[in-house]
Design an enzyme around this catalytic site. Sequence first.
Site, PDB file in Angstrom:
ATOM      1  N   GLU A   1       1.192  -1.769  -5.329  1.00 63.29           N
ATOM      2  CA  GLU A   1       0.891  -1.252  -3.805  1.00 63.29           C
ATOM      3  C   GLU A   1      -0.753  -1.240  -3.668  1.00 63.29           C
ATOM      4  O   GLU A   1      -1.410  -0.278  -4.479  1.00 63.29           O
ATOM      5  CB  GLU A   1       1.490  -0.015  -3.460  1.00 63.29           C
ATOM      6  CG  GLU A   1       1.406   0.433  -1.992  1.00 63.29           C
ATOM      7  CD  GLU A   1       0.294   1.253  -1.768  1.00 63.29           C
ATOM      8  OE1 GLU A   1      -0.719   0.443  -0.952  1.00 63.29           O
ATOM      9  OE2 GLU A   1       0.063   2.425  -2.005  1.00 63.29           O
TER      10      GLU A   1
ATOM     11  N   ASN B   1      -6.044   9.635  -4.152  1.00 65.27           N
ATOM     12  CA  ASN B   1      -5.890   9.998  -2.565  1.00 65.27           C
ATOM     13  C   ASN B   1      -4.901  10.911  -2.152  1.00 65.27           C
ATOM     14  O   ASN B   1      -5.017  11.768  -1.249  1.00 65.27           O
ATOM     15  CB  ASN B   1      -6.125   8.801  -1.807  1.00 65.27           C
ATOM     16  CG  ASN B   1      -5.289   7.597  -1.821  1.00 65.27           C
ATOM     17  OD1 ASN B   1      -4.444   7.542  -2.846  1.00 65.27           O
ATOM     18  ND2 ASN B   1      -5.310   6.923  -0.795  1.00 65.27           N
TER      19      ASN B   1
ATOM     20  N   GLU C   1       8.353   0.951  -2.211  1.00 65.94           N
ATOM     21  CA  GLU C   1       8.629   2.423  -2.764  1.00 65.94           C
ATOM     22  C   GLU C   1       9.234   3.157  -1.592  1.00 65.94           C
ATOM     23  O   GLU C   1       8.830   3.070  -0.443  1.00 65.94           O
ATOM     24  CB  GLU C   1       7.236   2.875  -3.113  1.00 65.94           C
ATOM     25  CG  GLU C   1       6.661   2.330  -4.271  1.00 65.94           C
ATOM     26  CD  GLU C   1       5.275   2.961  -4.926  1.00 65.94           C
ATOM     27  OE1 GLU C   1       5.385   3.174  -6.141  1.00 65.94           O
ATOM     28  OE2 GLU C   1       4.425   3.336  -4.029  1.00 65.94           O
TER      29      GLU C   1
ATOM     30  N   CYS D   1      -4.733   3.754   2.179  1.00 69.46           N
ATOM     31  CA  CYS D   1      -4.565   2.417   2.182  1.00 69.46           C
ATOM     32  C   CYS D   1      -3.935   2.163   3.601  1.00 69.46           C
ATOM     33  O   CYS D   1      -4.012   0.843   4.057  1.00 69.46           O
ATOM     34  CB  CYS D   1      -3.864   1.835   1.164  1.00 69.46           C
ATOM     35  SG  CYS D   1      -1.982   2.699   0.900  1.00 69.46           S
TER      36      CYS D   1
END
Length: 496
Positions: free
Chosen positions: A263, A164, A471, A297
């Site tokens: 993640e 994405n 991250e 997300c």
Amino acid sequence: MVATIAEREKELLDRVPTGLLIGGRWRDATGGATFDVEDPATGRTLLALADAGPEDGKAALDAAVAAQESWARTAPRERSDILRRAFDAVTARADEFALLMTLEMGKPLAESKGEVTYGAEFLRWFSEEAVRAFGRYSASPEGTLRVLTVKKPVGPCLLITPWNFPLAMATRKVAPAIAAGCTMVLKPANLTPLTSQLFAQVLLDAGLPAGVLNVIPTTRAGDVTGPLIKDSRLRKLSFTGSTPVGRRLLADAADNVLRTSMELGGNAPFLVFEDADVDAAVAGAMAAKMRNMGEACTAANRFLVHRDVAEAFSTALAGKMKALTLGRGTEESTTVGPLIDAKSRDKVDELVSAAVSSGAKPLVGGAPAEGDGYFYQPTVLTDVPADNRILQEEIFGPVAPITVFDDEDEAVRLANATEYGLAAYVFTRDLGRGLRIGERLEVGLLGLNAGVISNASAPFGGVKQSGMGREGGPEGLSEYLSTQYVGISDPWADRA
């Protein structure tokens, strides 16, 4: 003569490497296997890429292992300078990267340009963090030892990125690994691998030594990455993707007690309280929901709105969604591109249909768009039952389901009623309430009167089944460093 869009596309695609990057060299896959990458707006094939197999995966890890020792000894400033040159190059070529992402992923060019800016910032941020991997030196409490801690690169890493955000997901993992002194095997998503291919070439041009970054696009992810995760030479796995896949990877990583960063999925609640600025909340909702056509997300997945402002918010949001223009991302008028593939579009339609069958009312949209490509109409649903499936699953599409609440406790209960805990958004004029609600929400990221909060300088990650590790920010560098403690005998012990 000014080149047409079609000519620009062809010129750009001609510059994208189509092989596997192993040991600093672009090469064919074993056996010459290839796969097609398509434009989701048209279904047209863009390029055929080498399709890595298990032998290619092993060769990539061999190259990373061979380069690890010398790369770990490289001066932090040298690693920093490589990242800075890469930042400058990506920024200078922003139009190329934006067009490439639009072609392979579908998002409008304006959004792709925003991703270039965002993704490049990880290169700049970690170029600055590379020289700040500090340890410490101190006396032990009883004074018999001196405590020295040293930060060391974890070692060879396997980085698995989703489709994405083709540039940002790569830079968010590759940049801290480079800064820390780790070598890598990068497996980009087979739906959108082209941006990673071009980015890898930029890093080579910026002076990254052979073998530090190896790139293996593949349609056989499990067959290629499974043996790598079982290989004792691999020291870290970083994965961004769905929670079910993340669970399987964690199980595989357990055998070697592999260090992991995960993640995973999200189900972000978007809370609008009765004292919120409704116009600001609608603007925030559009940003949180429609970024990337909802394929994020962190996308707002459930809209929990106080009963007193529910009608005003729903009507205004529906008006904004109705004004959006579907189309191929390369067209100037386009504000909403296609979903990534037919399977994704069909899942969104299934969720919406099930919600409507349960009593939800579409204020706008509610069906796939006609014509070529994988388009779905921007949709707003009201009167969605609190236990409906569309509120339990990650939609990953341009659909905003709205349900109401009556007080803070109910809002928090509804927001936390999910296995996920990545992001949440709260809109209220009362700062105290915002902070109070934030402390009660089980999420790793919170937008307080803001619909977009991702930033290279901030830690990104979730709790519960949205993953582990962070991250971005200083925390992002720590994920690629191990700590060694050295106990030194008291230097004053032999003094009279």
